[in-house]
Design a protein around this motif. Structure first.
Motif, PDB file in Angstrom:
ATOM      1  N   UNK A  54       0.782  -1.096  -0.012  1.00  0.00           N
ATOM      2  CA  UNK A  54       0.001  -0.285  -0.022  1.00  0.00           C
ATOM      3  C   UNK A  54       0.763   1.233   0.005  1.00  0.00           C
ATOM      4  N   UNK A  55       0.193   2.354  -0.256  1.00  0.00           N
ATOM      5  CA  UNK A  55       0.920   3.670  -0.276  1.00  0.00           C
ATOM      6  C   UNK A  55       0.740   4.363   1.008  1.00  0.00           C
ATOM      7  N   UNK A  56       1.685   5.319   1.632  1.00  0.00           N
ATOM      8  CA  UNK A  56       1.425   6.036   2.634  1.00  0.00           C
ATOM      9  C   UNK A  56       0.786   7.382   2.351  1.00  0.00           C
ATOM     10  N   UNK A  57       0.219   7.919   3.243  1.00  0.00           N
ATOM     11  CA  UNK A  57      -0.409   9.133   3.269  1.00  0.00           C
ATOM     12  C   UNK A  57       0.293  10.367   3.035  1.00  0.00           C
ATOM     13  N   UNK A  58       1.008  10.338   2.031  1.00  0.00           N
ATOM     14  CA  UNK A  58       2.009  11.375   1.956  1.00  0.00           C
ATOM     15  C   UNK A  58       1.691  12.029   0.418  1.00  0.00           C
ATOM     16  N   UNK A  59       1.898  13.290   0.381  1.00  0.00           N
ATOM     17  CA  UNK A  59       1.615  14.130  -0.969  1.00  0.00           C
ATOM     18  C   UNK A  59       3.131  14.640  -1.221  1.00  0.00           C
ATOM     19  N   UNK A  60       3.427  14.410  -2.559  1.00  0.00           N
ATOM     20  CA  UNK A  60       4.955  15.032  -2.857  1.00  0.00           C
ATOM     21  C   UNK A  60       4.845  16.026  -3.740  1.00  0.00           C
ATOM     22  N   UNK A  61       5.730  17.084  -3.540  1.00  0.00           N
ATOM     23  CA  UNK A  61       5.879  18.129  -4.596  1.00  0.00           C
ATOM     24  C   UNK A  61       7.109  18.064  -4.858  1.00  0.00           C
ATOM     25  N   UNK A  62       7.489  17.797  -6.252  1.00  0.00           N
ATOM     26  CA  UNK A  62       8.922  17.322  -6.669  1.00  0.00           C
ATOM     27  C   UNK A  62       9.230  18.471  -7.840  1.00  0.00           C
ATOM     28  N   UNK A  63      10.504  18.784  -7.799  1.00  0.00           N
ATOM     29  CA  UNK A  63      10.876  19.135  -9.285  1.00  0.00           C
ATOM     30  C   UNK A  63      11.861  20.815  -8.822  1.00  0.00           C
ATOM     31  N   UNK A  64      11.887  21.504  -9.864  1.00  0.00           N
ATOM     32  CA  UNK A  64      12.648  22.745  -9.683  1.00  0.00           C
ATOM     33  C   UNK A  64      11.990  23.578  -8.965  1.00  0.00           C
ATOM     34  N   UNK A  65      12.429  24.891  -8.583  1.00  0.00           N
ATOM     35  CA  UNK A  65      11.816  25.810  -7.529  1.00  0.00           C
ATOM     36  C   UNK A  65      10.721  26.598  -8.377  1.00  0.00           C
ATOM     37  N   UNK A  66      10.822  27.058  -9.481  1.00  0.00           N
ATOM     38  CA  UNK A  66       9.604  27.675 -10.241  1.00  0.00           C
ATOM     39  C   UNK A  66       8.514  26.608 -10.489  1.00  0.00           C
ATOM     40  N   UNK A  67       8.780  25.552 -10.764  1.00  0.00           N
ATOM     41  CA  UNK A  67       7.751  24.527 -11.056  1.00  0.00           C
ATOM     42  C   UNK A  67       6.942  24.191  -9.810  1.00  0.00           C
ATOM     43  N   UNK A  68       7.599  24.202  -8.651  1.00  0.00           N
ATOM     44  CA  UNK A  68       6.979  23.836  -7.456  1.00  0.00           C
ATOM     45  C   UNK A  68       6.142  25.220  -7.053  1.00  0.00           C
ATOM     46  N   UNK A  69       6.888  26.373  -7.018  1.00  0.00           N
ATOM     47  CA  UNK A  69       5.977  27.223  -6.650  1.00  0.00           C
ATOM     48  C   UNK A  69       4.764  27.625  -7.430  1.00  0.00           C
ATOM     49  N   UNK A  70       4.675  27.270  -8.637  1.00  0.00           N
ATOM     50  CA  UNK A  70       3.425  27.144  -9.539  1.00  0.00           C
ATOM     51  C   UNK A  70       2.420  26.402  -8.753  1.00  0.00           C
ATOM     52  N   UNK A  71       2.903  25.154  -8.340  1.00  0.00           N
ATOM     53  CA  UNK A  71       1.915  24.324  -7.746  1.00  0.00           C
ATOM     54  C   UNK A  71       1.291  24.794  -6.616  1.00  0.00           C
ATOM     55  N   UNK A  72       2.229  25.304  -5.774  1.00  0.00           N
ATOM     56  CA  UNK A  72       1.768  25.975  -4.461  1.00  0.00           C
ATOM     57  C   UNK A  72       0.635  27.035  -4.564  1.00  0.00           C
TER      58      UNK A  72
END
Length: 221
Positions: A54-72
């Motif tokens: 099974x998978x853990x109750x985790x959400x990952x935000x991965x990548x470069x700073x600009x792409x992650x900032x867009x996600x947030x």
């Protein structure tokens, strides 16, 4: 200028390989008729032979700073309420995002910031995670190394975009969640999406890329 360079290179090439159908169509229209392949990019943080459950109750935000900032910037109060209700933990992986906005969000939402990690550590965390967040246009997401990493590890990708259409065999709300709303409403299964993304990835693993180059070299000899 970039288009002119691409045309010149395509006309000089004995063969070509690209990572999404949109680019391939352009090259077919503007370049010489030579052997070619279309293969979405492979994961540069490893691949798994099978999808772990099974998978853990985790959400990952991965990548470069600009792409992650867009996600947030896409994450509203409804998302954070869902995270709290489901007991999910958000794990941020990548070079620091140096903005006051992110610092406030990290503190208020208790985001676990890991910074840059070796590939094997990224792979380990992705193999455990249930969800992975990404902000990317669907028509070119096949060239995203982050999406490839999520898919190669069987994570359920949650894609944030302005429009969702089928591209490169990727169907919204099947190979990825088109935003998070359908997940919060229980209309989609994270397990099913993660499994579909993992299956979609298999034909273009790194060994498939190596074989494609061998085939193209033989065809153009």
């Amino acid at each position: 200028v970039q288009r002119r360079i691409a045309v010149d290179l395509a006309n000089l090439a004995s063969y070509w390989l690209t990572n999404c159908n949109m680019a391939a169509q352009w090259l077919r229209e503007h370049g010489a008729a030579v052997p070619h392949r279309v293969l979405p990019v492979y994961s540069n943080v490893g691949e798994l032979p099978s999808r772990p459950t099974p998978r853990a109750d985790k959400v990952v935000v991965f990548g470069g700073p600009a792409n992650r900032a867009q996600v947030y910037r896409r994450l509203d109060a409804g998302f954070w309420r869902w995270v709290l209700e489901e007991g999910l933990a958000v794990h941020d992986i990548g070079p620091p995002i140096c903005t006051a906005e992110y610092d406030r969000l990290r503190e208020s939402q208790r985001i676990h910031a890991h910074g840059s990690l070796p590939a094997e550590q990224v792979s380990l965390r992705l193999s455990e995670a249930r969800f992975g967040l990404l902000c990317y246009p669907p028509q070119v997401v096949a060239k995203s190394g982050v999406f490839a990493a999520y898919s190669a590890h069987g994570v359920c990708p949650i894609l944030f975009a302005d429009d969702y259409q089928v591209h490169d065999g990727l169907k919204p709300d099947h190979h990825y969640a088109a935003g998070y709303a359908s997940l919060t409403e229980g209309r989609l299964s994270a397990e099913a999406i993660g499994s579909a993304a993992f299956d979609w990835y298999q034909p273009h693993r790194i060994d498939a890329h190596a074989q494609a180059f061998r085939d193209l070299m033989r065809a153009s000899a």
